[in-house]
Design an enzyme around this catalytic site. Sequence first.
Site, PDB file in Angstrom:
ATOM      1  N   CYS A  43      17.520  96.798  11.478  1.00 28.69           N
ATOM      2  CA  CYS A  43      18.133  95.509  11.850  1.00 28.69           C
ATOM      3  C   CYS A  43      17.129  94.613  12.553  1.00 28.69           C
ATOM      4  O   CYS A  43      17.132  93.386  12.354  1.00 28.69           O
ATOM      5  CB  CYS A  43      19.326  95.727  12.774  1.00 28.69           C
ATOM      6  SG  CYS A  43      20.645  96.668  12.023  1.00 28.69           S
ATOM      7  N   ASP A 135      34.604  75.364   1.786  1.00 28.19           N
ATOM      8  CA  ASP A 135      36.076  75.474   1.813  1.00 28.19           C
ATOM      9  C   ASP A 135      36.520  76.782   2.491  1.00 28.19           C
ATOM     10  O   ASP A 135      37.693  77.134   2.432  1.00 28.19           O
ATOM     11  CB  ASP A 135      36.654  75.363   0.403  1.00 28.19           C
ATOM     12  CG  ASP A 135      36.223  76.516  -0.501  1.00 28.19           C
ATOM     13  OD1 ASP A 135      35.499  77.421  -0.027  1.00 28.19           O
ATOM     14  OD2 ASP A 135      36.603  76.516  -1.678  1.00 28.19           O
TER      15      ASP A 135
HETATM   16  C1  BEZ Z   1      18.868 100.513  11.719  1.00 32.69           C
HETATM   17  O1  BEZ Z   1      19.110  99.297  11.699  1.00 32.69           O
HETATM   18  O2  BEZ Z   1      17.741 100.932  11.663  1.00 32.69           O
HETATM   19  C2  BEZ Z   1      20.006 101.501  11.859  1.00 32.69           C
HETATM   20  C3  BEZ Z   1      21.285 101.066  12.119  1.00 32.69           C
HETATM   21  C4  BEZ Z   1      22.299 102.008  12.258  1.00 32.69           C
HETATM   22  C5  BEZ Z   1      22.024 103.346  12.086  1.00 32.69           C
HETATM   23  C6  BEZ Z   1      20.741 103.753  11.790  1.00 32.69           C
HETATM   24  C7  BEZ Z   1      19.720 102.838  11.681  1.00 32.69           C
END
Ligand code: BEZ
Length: 237
Positions: A43, A135
Amino acid sequence: MRLGATVPDFTAQTTHGPIRFYNWLGNSWCILFSHPADFTPVCTTELARMAERAFEFTKRGVRMIGHSCDSVAKHLVWLQDIRSFARNLPAEFPYPIIADETRELAVALDMLDESERTAEGDPVSVRAVLIIAPDRRLRLSMYYPNTTGRNVDEILRVIDSLMLTERLRVVTPVDWTMGDDLMVDTTSGPSQCGTVPRAAVPENRVETVQMPSGLAYVRKTKFYYDSSPSTCEFWDS
Ligand code: BEZ
């Protein structure tokens, strides 16, 4: 949530302050991208890359909003890490990140894994990409498991296709990117959710591809791309 469903309004705390979603959205397209939790490695790379390429969404008139199942306070600390993965960001981070500590929004928007569970036994919230039209209807969704990061080029590609096919009665074939030939939409149904009728492709711009079946359903048209999908001309004169 099914494609074409109205994304419900919600209020949320974000890293840019509180928002009411519909007010924040206004009359724009939007991409909402969710994350299971803060301080997760994949992430971190995704949020950094989305920030680096924010201008490409802005250019298309798409508002960006992130989401993660932690507090604003945690998000703000995480943002320092995210920034360290990105180059040339402005002082203000280019998009807000929703704080969904209770996972209420993840549940409301159905951004959950069917089988993976948290330590508490709740379904894990997944990496969703929701593309929402002005919309407020869901036009495209992609769900990724926690193991697998998203691809920004693919997200921009589908946004270009959605915006173009909203305006013109065309569809975009496999691996299409902006500038490639288009196919004429031969279905008779209305546009998915646009209120403005889509323009028909003039017959003198259509090439019908001969198929072994003898059926004339593959009809191509050349496309001239000027600067962005919202301002482009459709054909070279
Ligand atoms: C990640 O973003 O690396 C991750 C997110 C949740 C569980 C494991 C890894």
